[in-house]
Structure formats: structure tokens, C-alpha cells
Design a protein around this motif. Structure first.
Motif, PDB file in Angstrom:
ATOM      1  N   TYR A 161       0.833  -1.212   0.000  1.00  0.00           N
ATOM      2  CA  TYR A 161       0.000   0.000   0.000  1.00  0.00           C
ATOM      3  C   TYR A 161       0.865   1.259   0.000  1.00  0.00           C
ATOM      4  CZ  TYR A 161      -2.968   3.743   1.775  1.00  0.00           C
ATOM      5  OH  TYR A 161      -3.613   4.948   1.942  1.00  0.00           O
TER       6      TYR A 161
ATOM      7  N   GLN B  34       2.748   1.747  -3.395  1.00  0.00           N
ATOM      8  CA  GLN B  34       1.813   2.127  -4.455  1.00  0.00           C
ATOM      9  C   GLN B  34       1.331   3.559  -4.254  1.00  0.00           C
ATOM     10  OE1 GLN B  34      -1.324  -0.812  -4.346  1.00  0.00           O
ATOM     11  NE2 GLN B  34      -0.195  -2.275  -5.633  1.00  0.00           N
TER      12      GLN B  34
ATOM     13  N   GLU C 266      -1.737  -0.699  -9.536  1.00  0.00           N
ATOM     14  CA  GLU C 266      -1.686  -2.097  -9.099  1.00  0.00           C
ATOM     15  C   GLU C 266      -0.608  -2.893  -9.822  1.00  0.00           C
ATOM     16  OE1 GLU C 266      -5.450  -0.260  -8.174  1.00  0.00           O
ATOM     17  OE2 GLU C 266      -4.428  -0.522 -10.106  1.00  0.00           O
TER      18      GLU C 266
ATOM     19  N   GLU D 165       4.554  -7.152  -4.316  1.00  0.00           N
ATOM     20  CA  GLU D 165       3.443  -8.046  -4.068  1.00  0.00           C
ATOM     21  C   GLU D 165       3.588  -8.723  -2.712  1.00  0.00           C
ATOM     22  OE1 GLU D 165       1.430 -12.135  -5.956  1.00  0.00           O
ATOM     23  OE2 GLU D 165       3.244 -11.246  -6.848  1.00  0.00           O
TER      24      GLU D 165
END
Length: 562
Positions: A136, A139, A173, A178
Motif C-alpha cells: 500500500y 503504491q 496495481e 506483491e
């Protein structure tokens, strides 16, 4: 950090803090014990014995933000690093040590890094710290809707798809990060990045608790009640005149944190700060030039050489400063030796390029970068006048007027007045100094609302790229109008084709620095910072960092205070 990497001159302690990375600190963590009065020995009293574990210090500027996505300056990065753990943090030896990441694996091609996270780290609201918090945060930092400066700057060309995301061409995204499960983080890089481990210790890469950030919206990170901590300390008070941190009892490594409180007061006048030190109200003070000789013989006097550079930025969108000969005249007119001897008088060194000494070495010969590239400029007032006359002829003018964006602290104003006098030795030049608060300087640099400004940069990671990559065309921290395809190509090649060829890569950086300073005169180097300070002898084990937060307080303690 840095610098960080830190962009504007506000001299820290003795001088205001600066943008970037600024960071900055002693480049040898092994000396940090000496700098903070420790004898460097492990004893049973390392926890401080019966001494009250409270550290009292000052800062010379307010904290602009505690949002790690939005932070760009050394003040913010200092306190982000004190309250938040990233994957790694810098230890007392100035090397990355495990924080939220227990360890990591790197693929053979250098493109995939897998971080194994500890499962006992929590936020101060009780939530676990997970791999999702890093996804989070990263990004968010690169999302163009966030408006972060450092997110795109630090991640573009490093994290897969970051550059296209920042440009609005790819969904956020698709960023190469990841959470393969709650405690495993997989990062995909655009290319092998030799300095990536140290990069993960930098403030932009800190995790964020998504629910908490979104709950508070625009109020997030603006006051103590809208902050979360997962690190050694947490904010309990925060105002314009200072702030208070207390030990985070729920920190995963709380057993190794000794300080119970850190109290910080904003004091912009050195004389006032020295008086607080003399009356034992604070435990460290930075000394401006008029105090250095008075205290030089004190056992509490310290000088810390830092890998932090200061220089004049010249806005090439200004007609006068768009002229190369005018910029070269400005490079040569300032007597930098007199400046460091008289105005600073704190151990700072004359700078003649855009790489500090004792920062990075040739990968084979281990020769210092600064020594290899030599002095790229020198003070030469006669040559400066000749270049200035040529510039005036080319511009068709007899007189010129330039604005100078300066700081509002006592020492910054002394420095700015000195540089103004030096620049006005160029016949027909008038310099108008504007002394403004720290936050305004950050905003005006971002908008390129200046002609000249005294700017600083400390490293964001330990690699030549941290000083030289910032000047590529349209770079997030360029803000000079400089654009050179040849310079861009040198930096791109160093970080792409030569990423795993350390010798050739280093040679590219040597050539790029010569182009930046010697050929294109983008900056006028001034000095490499050192800090003259007084430290109370009972303050032990404060780490002094070459990047990111200037100081590490995690292991600090008070011992022997009466």
C-alpha cells in the motif's frame, strides 16, 4: 539524506535542515560512540543504570509533514526514521540491519528480491505490520494522484513499472511489489540495483497502515493523534514550537530501546540554543561560527564531517542564468575558503564538485571519488569577471538583477548576506535576498519560483547515483531547467547496461560529474558540511548516519547524568 539524499539550505542545528536526504551525518558509524560521549565499551550499565532516560534536544525548523509519501526534507526523515521501521534500518555501524524484514533472498539476475517479514511487529493501534502495508505505501507513493515528489523520484527506474505508473500510463496495481502472503514481500526491479538494500532503509519506503491512513484522510500525519508508529518511539505531542516522543512499549525490539522520552524544541537562534545547553536544559547543541572558538577546547566539543553538499542552484529559465558564461562566473566569484573559515568555522570543507569526499570509492582501486575527479572549479575572481563581461555582451545588457531565495534562521541569513556580497563583486549585478521560512522554501523550489538559492543535498543511499541522478532532464529534484541528452545518457547507461559492471559504471559517474559542474555549470559548489556541536558526556550510543535520518536514537541511553 542525504540525503539525503536533504534541496534547500536551512542549516541544521548550527545550520538549518535541508531537503533531501538529506540526511547527512558522520560517514562512520564506528565513531558515533565518540560523537555522543560514549566510551564505546559494552558494559552492564549500557541501559543507563539509574539515570533518567530522557533526551532533550533542539531543531531549527518545524516538521513539514510526517506522511512518508510526502516527506522531502531532513527534518521529516529524521522523525519518520525514529518512529517507523521499514524493511531495514541503519545500525550503529551505519549498515542496514533487519527491521520488519528478518532477511531476504535475491535472485541470480538481481531482479527479484523476496523479503521475509517478522510476525511480531505491530502498529501502535495494535494492528499487525504485514507485507500488505508495504504494498500500500509504495503504491501510494508512486500514484500520481498522491502528488508525492520522492515516490516517483526514488522508485522510477528501480521498481518495475514505477515510471509508467507515475506518468499515469499504467495502473498503480501493476507496481512490482506483491504480498505473496501476510509476511512475505516480493519486489520486482526494472534492472539490477546495487544499492537496493540500503534504499529500503529510506523514509519513502516505510510501510503505512491503509485503514488508518484512509480513516483520517486529509488530516493524516498532521498531528500526534493522526499518526501511527511501529518503531522505537511514538509521538505524544507535536506543535509548531516542538514535539515529544515516548518509547513505544509495543515495539518488537523494545528491550533494546533505553530512552523513555525525546523532547525537541524548535529554536532558530544559536545563542538561545547555547544558553539552553549551558543551563542543562538540552543535551546537544549545534554551534555557529562565533561560538566555535569559545568552545573548541571543551571536552564536550565535537566535529562531525558529513557527506552532505551545499551549492547554489541556478534557475536556467531565468534569462541571465540561462547563459552558461554567467553561471560559470557565479561558480568562480565566491571565496569559498573564507566562507567556511569565517562564516561557518565548524570544520566544513570547500567543495569543488558534486560528490563529497570520503563517501564512495572506486570498486577496484578503492580511490576516493573526489580525489579521482579532482577540483572541478576554483575561486578565481579575475576569471569570473571576464566570464561575466562575456555573458553581458552575449545578453546585450550592462546591469543585471537576480533574486536569491534564502532561509530565515540566524546562520542562514549570515551565510546569505556573505554570498550576496560576493556575487555583487560581479560588475553591474544586484542580488535581492528573500529570507523565508522552511516550508515556503520547499514550496518555491518545487514550483521553481526562484533565481538563485543556496541548496543542500545529502545521500538517500550509499552510491554515486544519489548525487548525480537528480540532475537528469525533468528529474523530480532537478528544478533548475537543466536538460542534457548527453548527461541523461551517461546516467542511464550507468544504471542500465552497466548496473552489474561496477568499474565501468563508476567511470560513467566520474564523467557525468565533470559534465555537470565543469562543462555545463549547472551548480556552483560551495561546501561539504561538517557540524560543530556540544554533546553532554552522559549521552551514549547515538548513531550518526550517512543517509536517511541524520541520527539513530534507537540504541541511545543516558548514563552518569547527575
Amino acid at each position: 539524506m542525504k540525503k539525503a539524499n536533504w534541496l534547500l539550505l536551512v542549516l541544521a542545528l548550527a545550520l538549518s535542515m535541508f531537503l533531501a536526504a538529506c540526511s547527512g551525518g558522520d560517514d562512520s558509524g564506528s565513531e558515533s560512540d565518540a560523537e555522543s560521549g560514549s566510551d564505546g565499551e559494552d558494559t552492564e550499565e549500557s541501559s543507563g543504570g539509574d539515570s533518567e532516560q530522557i533526551l532533550n534536544i533542539t531543531d531549527s525548523a518545524e516538521i513539514p509533514t510526517m506522511d512518508s509519501s510526502m516527506a522531502t526534507d531532513a527534518v521529516a526523515f529524521q522523525w519518520l526514521g525514529s518512529t517507523t521501521d521499514g524493511l531495514y534500518r541503519l545500525g550503529l555501524d551505519t549498515q542496514p540491519e533487519p527491521a520488519i524484514a528478518e532477511d531476504h533472498e535475491e535472485s541470480e539476475d538481481g531482479l527479484t528480491w523476496t523479503f521475509n517479514l517478522r510476525d511480531d511487529a505491530t502498529w501502535s493501534n495494535g494492528d499487525p505490520v504485514t507485507a500488505h502495508d508495504f504494498v500500500y505505501a509504495w503504491q501510494r507513493a508512486v500514484d500520481p494522484d498522491t502528488g508525492s515528489e520522492y515516490g516517483p523520484y526514488m522508485m522510477s527506474g528501480v521498481i518495475e513499472n514505477a515510471e509508467d505508473i507515475a506518468a499515469g500510463d499504467t495502473p498503480v496495481e501493476e507496481l512490482g511489489v506483491e504480498a505473496t502472503d501476510d509476511y512475505t514481500l516480493e519486489v520486482s526491479l526494472e534492472k539490477p540495483t546495487p544499492y537496493f538494500e540500503s534504499l529500503t532503509a529510506f523514509g519513502t519506503f516505510l510501510p503505512l497502515n491503509q485503514d488508518f491512513v484512509e480513516e483520517h484522510g486529509e488530516d493524516y500525519a498532521l498531528e500526534a493523534d493522526t499518526l501511527l508508529s511501529n518503531g522505537p518511539f511514538m509521538f505524544t505531542e507535536w506543535g509548531s514550537d516542538g514535539w515529544k516522543l515516548e518509547k513505544n512499549e509495543d515495539y518488537w525490539d523494545a528491550d533494546n530501546v533505553n530512552l523513555e522520552e525525546i523532547n525537541v524544541s524548535v529554536v532558530k537562534e544559536t545563542a538561545s540554543a547555547v544558553n539552553l545547553y549551558e543551563t542543562d536544559e538540552i543535551d546537544r547543541v549545534g554551534l555557529s561560527s562565533e561560538f566555535v572558538d569559545e568552545y573548541r577546547s571543551s571536552e564536550e566539543f565535537r566535529i562531525e564531517e558529513e557527506p552532505t553538499l551545499f551549492y547554489l542552484k541556478m534557475n536556467q529559465e531565468n534569462e541571465i542564468l540561462g547563459n552558461e558564461n554567467a553561471r560559470k562566473a557565479i561558480q568562480r566569484i565566491v571565496d569559498r575558503q573564507a566562507m567556511v573559515d569565517t562564516i561557518l568555522n565548524n570544520g566544513s570543507l570547500v567543495s569543488s564538485g558534486h560528490m563529497p569526499q570520503n563517501f564512495v570509492q572506486h570498486p577496484e582501486t578503492e580511490e576516493d571519488f573526489r580525489e579521482l575527479n579532482g577540483e572541478l572549479i576554483e575561486t578565481n575572481k579575475e576569471e569570473a569577471q571576464e566570464l561575466w563581461e562575456t555573458a553581458k555582451e552575449e545578453l546585450g545588457i550592462e546591469e543585471a538583477e537576480l533574486g536569491y531565495l534564502g532561509g530565515d534562521t540566524e546562520v542562514a541569513q549570515q551565510m546569505d548576506a556573505y554570498i550576496k556580497d560576493q556575487l555583487e563583486e560581479l560588475e553591474g549585478l544586484t542580488v535581492n535576498v528573500q529570507s523565508v521560512p522552511f516550508q515556503e522554501r520547499l514550496d518555491r523550489d518545487t514550483e521553481m519560483d526562484y533565481d538563485l538559492q543556496n541548496s543542500g543535498w545529502g545521500p538517500d543511499y550509499i552510491d554515486p547515483n544519489t548525487f548525480l541522478n537528480m540532475w537528469i532532464t525533468d528529474g523530480g529534484n532537478n528544478k533548475t531547467g537543466y536538460a542534457s541528452e548527453e548527461y541523461d545518457a551517461l546516467i542511464a547507461e550507468a544504471n542500465d547496461e552497466l548496473a552489474q559492471e561496477p568499474v565501468e559504471r563508476f567511470e560513467n559517474f566520474l564523467e557525468a560529474e565533470k559534465m555537470l559542474i565543469e562543462d555545463d555549470a549547472v551548480l556552483a559548489p560551495l561546501y561539504q558540511r561538517a557540524a560543530a556541536q556540544l554533546w553532554k558526556p552522559y549521552v551514549k550510543d547515538v548513531g550518526v548516519n550517512p543517509m536517511g535520518a541524520d541520527y539513530t536514537y534507537k540504541y541511545a541511553y543516558i548514563d552518569g547524568k547527575e
